[in-house]
Design a protein around this motif. Structure first.
Motif, short mmCIF file in Angstrom:
data_model
loop_
_atom_site.label_atom_id
_atom_site.label_comp_id
_atom_site.label_asym_id
_atom_site.label_seq_id
_atom_site.Cartn_x
_atom_site.Cartn_y
_atom_site.Cartn_z
N PHE A 20 0.82 -1.21 0.00
CA PHE A 20 0.00 0.00 0.00
C PHE A 20 0.85 1.26 0.00
O PHE A 20 0.61 2.19 -0.78
CB PHE A 20 -0.94 0.00 1.22
N TYR A 21 1.86 1.31 0.87
CA TYR A 21 2.64 2.53 1.03
C TYR A 21 3.84 2.62 0.09
O TYR A 21 4.50 3.65 0.02
CB TYR A 21 3.11 2.67 2.48
N GLN A 70 -1.33 3.17 -2.92
CA GLN A 70 -1.93 4.47 -2.61
C GLN A 70 -1.66 5.48 -3.72
O GLN A 70 -2.50 6.33 -4.01
CB GLN A 70 -1.39 4.99 -1.29
N TYR A 71 -0.50 5.37 -4.38
CA TYR A 71 -0.16 6.32 -5.44
C TYR A 71 -0.95 6.04 -6.71
O TYR A 71 -1.24 6.95 -7.49
CB TYR A 71 1.34 6.29 -5.71
N ASP A 81 -4.30 7.62 -5.89
CA ASP A 81 -4.15 9.09 -5.89
C ASP A 81 -4.18 9.63 -7.32
O ASP A 81 -4.91 10.59 -7.63
CB ASP A 81 -2.83 9.49 -5.22
N PHE A 116 -7.47 -2.72 -0.37
CA PHE A 116 -6.66 -1.52 -0.58
C PHE A 116 -7.52 -0.27 -0.73
O PHE A 116 -7.20 0.78 -0.19
CB PHE A 116 -5.77 -1.68 -1.81
N ARG A 124 -8.82 1.01 2.61
CA ARG A 124 -7.79 1.69 3.39
C ARG A 124 -7.53 3.08 2.82
O ARG A 124 -7.41 4.05 3.57
CB ARG A 124 -6.49 0.86 3.38
N TRP A 125 -7.45 3.17 1.49
CA TRP A 125 -7.20 4.47 0.86
C TRP A 125 -8.34 5.44 1.16
O TRP A 125 -8.11 6.60 1.53
CB TRP A 125 -7.04 4.29 -0.65
N GLU A 170 -8.48 7.02 4.55
CA GLU A 170 -7.44 8.02 4.82
C GLU A 170 -7.73 9.36 4.15
O GLU A 170 -6.96 10.32 4.35
CB GLU A 170 -6.07 7.49 4.36
N GLN A 171 -8.79 9.46 3.37
CA GLN A 171 -9.11 10.69 2.66
C GLN A 171 -10.00 11.59 3.52
O GLN A 171 -10.71 11.13 4.42
CB GLN A 171 -9.82 10.38 1.34
#
Length: 228
Positions: A53-54, A66-67, A70, A91, A94-95, A98-99
């Motif tokens: 993810f990161y 995550q990218y 994004d 995924f 989770r993303w 976090e928004q």
């Protein structure tokens, strides 16, 4: 923050004029090709879920989910002609969590307009050879419920997407049919099987998932990806 809210408010207003399932119009007399970008992200394989993810440990495998999300969401918000399909809810959940609320609202607009579509909709893309059917049902139920709570009927997956498992089972197709999917696409078929299917023109077929027990309830339109 105020400028960001104005930006997304303007974009969401533009998105709200579109309807679910909207698609660019084709041109008569032309071969119209629809390109629908997608991604498949392993929920743990060569790296841990967090590392995938990161974007950590990219010396092992270059992946930072995550990218992907994004950049994809930004492109969708800026260009109404673009579409994207996403699979692994583990995924995406989770993303999204976090928004900030403004981004969540904009993403919901993309889903409602049919430009961000969820397919498969399970927590992950499960293996078919060694996975017990209880686990398959449970992990899909988990993903479906997240999509229902956040996006309602517009977030409901209609197509199953098994492009990475190494081998495919009839019971998996039967389960997907019983889950209410309209179709299934899969990859990683044996090269001899693909060659034979291309010659016989059977890359697409109606898969009879349980002909002796469930009959037509387990029938599902299926297609083999040409490059799998």
């Amino acid at each position: 923050m105020n400028n960001l809210k104005k930006f997304y408010s303007h974009l969401h207003a533009a998105l709200s004029t579109q309807h679910l399932g909207s698609c660019p119009k084709g041109k008569d007399g032309m071969l119209n090709v629809h390109l629908v970008p997608h991604t498949h992200d392993d929920v743990g394989w060569l790296k841990t879920v967090d590392q995938y993810f990161y974007g950590d440990k990219n010396n092992i495998q270059r992946a930072g989910v995550q990218y992907i999300l994004d950049s994809v969401v930004q492109e969708l918000l800026q260009d109404p002609s673009k579409r994207f399909i996403y699979v692994e809810v583990a995924f995406f959940a989770r993303w999204l969590n976090e928004q900030h609320d403004v981004m969540r609202h904009a993403v919901k607009g993309l889903v409602n307009s049919g430009r961000l579509e969820f397919i498969l909709g399970g927590w992950c893309m499960n293996d078919e050879a060694s996975t017990h059917y209880n686990a398959i049902i449970d992990q899909h139920a988990l993903g479906f419920e997240f999509l229902r709570q956040n996006f309602g009927e517009c977030g409901r997956p209609r197509v199953a997407w098994q492009i990475d498992p190494f081998g495919h089972s009839r019971e998996q197709a039967s389960l997907f049919a019983q889950m209410g999917f309209d179709g299934l696409f899969f990859g990683r078929a044996d090269y001899k099987d693909i060659d034979q299917r291309k010659k016989a023109k059977t890359m697409e077929m109606m898969w009879n998932g349980s002909p002796k027990n469930l009959g037509s309830k387990a029938d599902l339109f299926s297609g083999v990806l040409f490059n799998g």
